[in-house]
Enzyme design. Structure first.
Site, PDB file in Angstrom:
ATOM      1  N   GLY A  66     -58.694   4.434 -33.252  1.00 16.33           N
ATOM      2  CA  GLY A  66     -57.863   3.235 -33.210  1.00 16.33           C
ATOM      3  C   GLY A  66     -56.801   3.261 -32.133  1.00 16.33           C
ATOM      4  N   ASP A 110     -56.183  16.530 -34.606  1.00 15.29           N
ATOM      5  CA  ASP A 110     -55.350  15.473 -35.194  1.00 15.29           C
ATOM      6  C   ASP A 110     -54.088  16.029 -35.847  1.00 15.29           C
ATOM      7  OD1 ASP A 110     -57.072  13.525 -34.311  1.00 15.29           O
ATOM      8  OD2 ASP A 110     -58.247  13.506 -36.134  1.00 15.29           O
ATOM      9  N   ASP A 140     -62.138  12.531 -41.687  1.00 16.74           N
ATOM     10  CA  ASP A 140     -62.101  12.026 -40.313  1.00 16.74           C
ATOM     11  C   ASP A 140     -61.214  12.893 -39.430  1.00 16.74           C
ATOM     12  OD1 ASP A 140     -60.190  10.615 -42.160  1.00 16.74           O
ATOM     13  OD2 ASP A 140     -59.300  10.016 -40.258  1.00 16.74           O
ATOM     14  N   ASN A 141     -60.479  13.848 -40.024  1.00 16.21           N
ATOM     15  CA  ASN A 141     -59.673  14.795 -39.263  1.00 16.21           C
ATOM     16  C   ASN A 141     -60.278  16.190 -39.268  1.00 16.21           C
ATOM     17  OD1 ASN A 141     -57.788  12.770 -38.813  1.00 16.21           O
ATOM     18  ND2 ASN A 141     -56.539  13.326 -40.570  1.00 16.21           N
ATOM     19  N   LYS A 149     -54.769   9.799 -25.900  1.00 19.05           N
ATOM     20  CA  LYS A 149     -54.301   9.414 -27.231  1.00 19.05           C
ATOM     21  C   LYS A 149     -53.052   8.555 -27.073  1.00 19.05           C
ATOM     22  CE  LYS A 149     -53.313  11.445 -31.759  1.00 19.05           C
ATOM     23  NZ  LYS A 149     -53.215  12.722 -32.500  1.00 19.05           N
ATOM     24  N   ARG A 177     -55.710  14.797 -24.342  1.00 19.08           N
ATOM     25  CA  ARG A 177     -56.195  15.837 -25.247  1.00 19.08           C
ATOM     26  C   ARG A 177     -57.578  16.303 -24.820  1.00 19.08           C
ATOM     27  NH1 ARG A 177     -56.061  14.579 -31.609  1.00 19.08           N
ATOM     28  NH2 ARG A 177     -57.828  13.228 -31.165  1.00 19.08           N
ATOM     29  N   ASP A 187     -51.221  -1.064 -33.010  1.00 16.28           N
ATOM     30  CA  ASP A 187     -50.964  -1.351 -31.600  1.00 16.28           C
ATOM     31  C   ASP A 187     -51.697  -0.406 -30.658  1.00 16.28           C
ATOM     32  OD1 ASP A 187     -49.530   1.016 -31.807  1.00 16.28           O
ATOM     33  OD2 ASP A 187     -47.555   0.075 -31.589  1.00 16.28           O
TER      34      ASP A 187
END
Length: 501
Positions: free
Chosen positions: A99, A269, A259-260, A120, A183, A132
């Site tokens: 996102g 993350d 998801d991490n 990121k 990253r 955002d």
């Protein structure tokens, strides 16, 4: 003397070989980063950029900073945001995805390894869910510091290559300076990537993703009929070792959602993560972990559950017969506790200076941890102080005893420990050197990280750079920087850490 790496003939060239972008289009969304107003370089990881075959002089210049800020794309980049799903705090979310991160592409580094380069905080994507897509300066500085500290500690992790101010503000609880982190990872594929396709009954996508990852990370095994089992087995082993390594240095990830969870066993993350000061197994820092789900002592159970989610996603590929597939999945996932315990116990033996394996060792270790928890002893300083104790001369005990609220409770344990060392004929000098190689003197203590972040928001990055340099040599004494080794005073204690979203 070793020769310096040759400078690239074309300093702006990235050695891209973008294999993930060759996968089907529903694996990701293609889009470029959103340009920012006034990019300004905060920090460049020069050794890492050289390792990746990049020219740090060019990267630190105007053209390079424009790339690191997402204002221009280097030739060969194929930017994309990856699709994935996940269990977040145990709740199923069928679509997450990048996102606020955009993968520029994959480079082949100087050793022939394939590495992802990701921005990121690079702007909104189709997966932003109303966000955002940006990052505030504080979380960027935190991830840079802690990921590089983890690398210096020898723990598998994503790396920080650069931090850039955007010249724009982001709105969180208040308006904050925006920043972008560059990253680097072996892969940004997660357990949640498999869950994304499994939830859609997309067997073809699961096969393509599995074959892709086995071919990329285990090429010697590519093409075998057991690719899914190989992938599952590797993740079980890597996650067990990774979480054991976290716990051996007092690290708490804070958001161990699927998801991490990296598919290659790297720490990824860094959100509301932290290192413990005073030891307690129930320690939690994350401001969003209201019930202690991801507390220090729960991390092995959470990782075990996450690899079980991968096994669940891979069931259609583990065997044609559903019952046989389930049996395979259970067999592989059941290996996790034993692998974790073996890695943790071996690491703890090294931390307290034991060379040999004996049945009573676990009891000795657990007794020390119980004493530390009951006496609020500092995790890092206790183990570092233990390095300096001798088997005969007890003078060194005084400094270590002061870490315990009731110092007299340490003495019986110290006697048992010395007896155990004597039983294997331990040599103090050799033992101290071995212990100091695994017990850091310096960790990114929360109060120091917060101090760096506050200074950064005031435009002062000198403290960030100094702490970064200290953390690059965590096992060295560095007496000139002893203040970074000290635990916080009561008024400096940080009890909550925050996500960057």
């Amino acid at each position: 003397m070793p020769t310096a790496p040759a400078k690239p003939a074309n300093p702006g060239r990235f050695n891209f070989a973008n294999s993930y972008a060759r996968l089907p289009e529903h694996f990701f969304a293609r889009l470029a980063p959103t340009p920012v107003a006034a990019p300004q370089l905060i920090q460049l990881n020069r050794p890492l950029s050289v390792e990746l075959g990049l020219d740090p002089e060019w990267l630190g210049g105007e053209q390079g900073v424009a790339v690191l800020a997402g204002n221009s794309l280097p030739p060969g980049a194929e930017p994309l945001a990856m699709a994935y799903a996940g269990h977040q705090f145990g709740a199923w979310v069928p679509q997450l995805g990048d996102g606020r991160a955009i993968l520029l592409g994959e480079v082949v580094d100087r050793k022939g390894r394939r590495r992802d380069i990701q921005l990121k905080g690079a702007g909104p994507t189709p997966f932003s869910r109303g966000g955002d897509g940006r990052a505030a300066l504080g979380p960027v500085l935190r991830e840079y510091l802690i990921s590089e500290a983890m690398a210096a500690l020898g723990i598998p992790t994503t790396r920080a290559m650069a931090a850039v101010l955007t010249g724009e503000l982001v709105v969180r609880e208040t308006r904050l300076a925006g920043a972008i982190l560059t990253r680097v990872a072996q892969s940004h594929v997660r357990v949640g990537t498999f869950q994304f396709f499994a939830a859609r009954d997309d067997r073809r996508a699961l096969i393509e993703l599995t074959d892709y990852l086995v071919g990329r990370h285990y090429p010697e095994l590519a093409g075998t009929a057991r690719a899914a089992r190989i992938l599952l087995r590797e993740l079980v082993q890597r996650q067990a070792g990774l979480v054991a390594a976290w716990m051996l240095v007092g690290f708490i990830h804070g958001v161990m959602n699927t998801d991490n969870t990296s598919i290659v066993g790297e720490t990824i993350d860094y959100g509301p993560c932290a290192f413990m000061d005073a030891y307690h197994p129930e320690t939690v820092f994350s401001s969003i972990d209201h019930y202690g789900r991801y507390a220090y002592a729960n991390q092995q159970a959470m990782a075990h559950g996450n690899v079980a989610r991968l096994a669940q996603s891979l069931l259609p590929l583990l065997a044609d017969n559903p019952e046989e597939a389930l049996a395979v999945a259970r067999e592989e996932v059941a290996r996790f506790p034993e692998l974790f315990q073996a890695a943790w116990l071996a690491g703890m033996r090294r931390k307290i200076g034991l060379r040999e394996e004996r049945a009573e060792d676990r009891g000795l270790i657990e007794e020390l941890l119980a004493l530390m928890a009951a006496n609020r002893a500092d995790f890092t300083l206790t183990f570092r102080g233990l390095c300096r104790l001798e088997t005969v001369d007890l003078q060194g005990d005084q400094e270590l005893r002061r870490l315990f609220e009731r110092p007299e409770e340490f003495e019986p344990w110290a006697q048992s420990w010395r007896s155990r060392l004597a039983a294997e004929g331990s040599d103090d000098r050799q033992r101290r050197a071995a212990m100091e190689a695994v017990n850091p003197a310096f960790i990114p203590r929360n109060h120091r990280v917060e101090e760096v972040i506050r200074a950064g928001y005031q435009g002062d990055f000198s403290r960030f750079r100094e702490l970064l340099a200290v953390l690059a040599a965590p096992f060295a004494d560095q007496p000139e920087f002893i203040r970074y080794a000290r635990p916080p005073r009561p008024e400096e204690v940080v009890t909550k850490t925050f996500c960057g979203t």
